[in-house]
Design an enzyme around this catalytic site. Structure first.
Site, mmCIF file in Angstrom:
data_model
loop_
_atom_site.group_PDB
_atom_site.id
_atom_site.type_symbol
_atom_site.label_atom_id
_atom_site.label_comp_id
_atom_site.label_asym_id
_atom_site.label_seq_id
_atom_site.Cartn_x
_atom_site.Cartn_y
_atom_site.Cartn_z
ATOM 1 C CD GLU A 197 -7.340 3.879 0.940
ATOM 2 O OE1 GLU A 197 -7.938 4.941 1.247
ATOM 3 O OE2 GLU A 197 -7.048 3.007 1.783
ATOM 4 C CG ASP B 200 -2.305 -0.315 1.012
ATOM 5 O OD1 ASP B 200 -2.742 -0.225 -0.148
ATOM 6 O OD2 ASP B 200 -2.994 -0.672 1.977
ATOM 7 C CE LYS C 252 -4.990 -2.072 -1.073
ATOM 8 N NZ LYS C 252 -5.500 -0.877 -0.369
ATOM 9 C CD GLU D 231 -12.163 -1.580 3.115
ATOM 10 O OE1 GLU D 231 -11.102 -1.342 2.481
ATOM 11 O OE2 GLU D 231 -12.233 -1.566 4.360
HETATM 12 O O1 KIV Z 1 -4.842 -2.092 4.141
HETATM 13 C C1 KIV Z 1 -5.517 -3.090 3.917
HETATM 14 O O2 KIV Z 1 -5.430 -4.124 4.602
HETATM 15 C C2 KIV Z 1 -6.453 -3.047 2.805
HETATM 16 C C3 KIV Z 1 -7.389 -4.198 2.630
HETATM 17 C C4 KIV Z 1 -8.441 -4.177 3.662
HETATM 18 C C5 KIV Z 1 -7.934 -4.258 1.267
HETATM 19 O O3 KIV Z 1 -6.467 -2.110 2.076
#
Ligand code: KIV
Length: 264
Positions: free
Chosen positions: A116, A84, A114, A182
């Site tokens: 958002e 992330d 990833k 989500e």
């Molecule tokens: O940070 C995380 O664990 C997530 C998942 C819930 C998709 O983004």
């Protein structure tokens, strides 16, 4: 065996093979998850409230997730690892996103990142992909925007679903290789999964998605107050408490250490 690739995920979408993704922030759980055959591991910013002891994901830093990503990558052999990008590390500009993505790739070597958001972050996504950094999208309840969204609530009910559909189509068009949805109504998630040719990974988004993701602590029953979207398959919190209590009792009554743990 080589790691799972984004081409494998595209192939599974075509053949209708469902798959699972789990979070990890550390060496031990990453090793176990990888050995269990989970094809994609997310070093999620859920590390904020599951590992680093923050209230939510917002305070998580690039340094913290790079450190966690390095531990996860170096203790896995098969899974595709996705890191992330933390809050504040990509929103300002495509250049900021690229700089952060490059830091992750150079310092921790995940296979993808990833981030958002919808249409607003398309320039960031395009910049990362153009530099060779595969990107996973994340729509619906996006925890980094929890205050703007007014809390952890279902997103995209009624007319609001049209915006999520538009965002999902735009992200896919921009080149994300997969999309997390989500906390959205299951009908909406199913519709988006059918519309897109990339895999849609649901969490609190019903059965109609191509894949599912859970926070590993929730699945193992380690979380004190798990969210409704999660299912605990074991109660490791109680198991751990019992193991600790047993050991303390043996220390007190002199049973531990026994001959097996002692040396001459
Ligand atoms: O940070 C995380 O664990 C997530 C998942 C819930 C998709 O983004």
């Amino acid at each position: 065996m080589a790691r799972v690739t984004i081409s494998d995920l595209a192939q599974w979408k075509k053949s209708g093979q469902k798959w699972a993704m789990l979070t990890s922030y550390d060496q031990i759980t990453a090793e176990i998850i990888d050995e269990a055959g989970i094809p994609v591991i997310l070093v999620g910013d859920s590390a904020g409230n599951n590992f680093y002891g923050y209230e939510n994901t917002i305070p998580v830093t690039v340094e913290e997730l790079i450190s966690s990503s390095r531990a996860v990558v170096s203790s896995t052999k098969n899974a595709l690892v996705v890191s992330d990008l933390p809050f504040g590390s990509y929103e300002s500009s495509p250049e900021q996103a690229l700089e952060t993505g490059v830091r992750f790739f150079k310092e921790a070597s995940p296979q993808a990142v990833k981030l958002e958001g919808g249409i607003k972050v398309i320039p960031q996504i395009k910049k990362l992909i153009a530099a060779g950094i595969p990107v996973m999208g994340h729509l619906g309840l996006t925890p980094q925007s929890v205050h703007a969204l007014g809390g952890f609530k279902v997103q995209g009910r009624g007319e609001a679903g049209n915006q999520i559909i538009a965002d999902a189509l735009a992200l896919a068009e921009a080149g994300v290789f997969a999309l997390v949805l989500e906390l959205v109504p299951q009908e909406l998630a199913e519709e988006i999964s059918k519309k897109l040719t990339i895999p849609v990974i649901g969490i609190g988004a019903g059965k109609g998605c191509d894949a599912q993701v859970l926070v590993t602590n929730d699945l193992l029953g380690l979380t004190k107050n798990p969210p409704k979207l999660a299912k605990a398959y074991r109660n490791l919190r109680v198991e751990m408490e019992n193991a600790i209590t047993e050991w303390v009792a043996e220390v007190r009554n002199g049973e531990f250490p026994g001959p097996e743990q002692s040396f001459n």
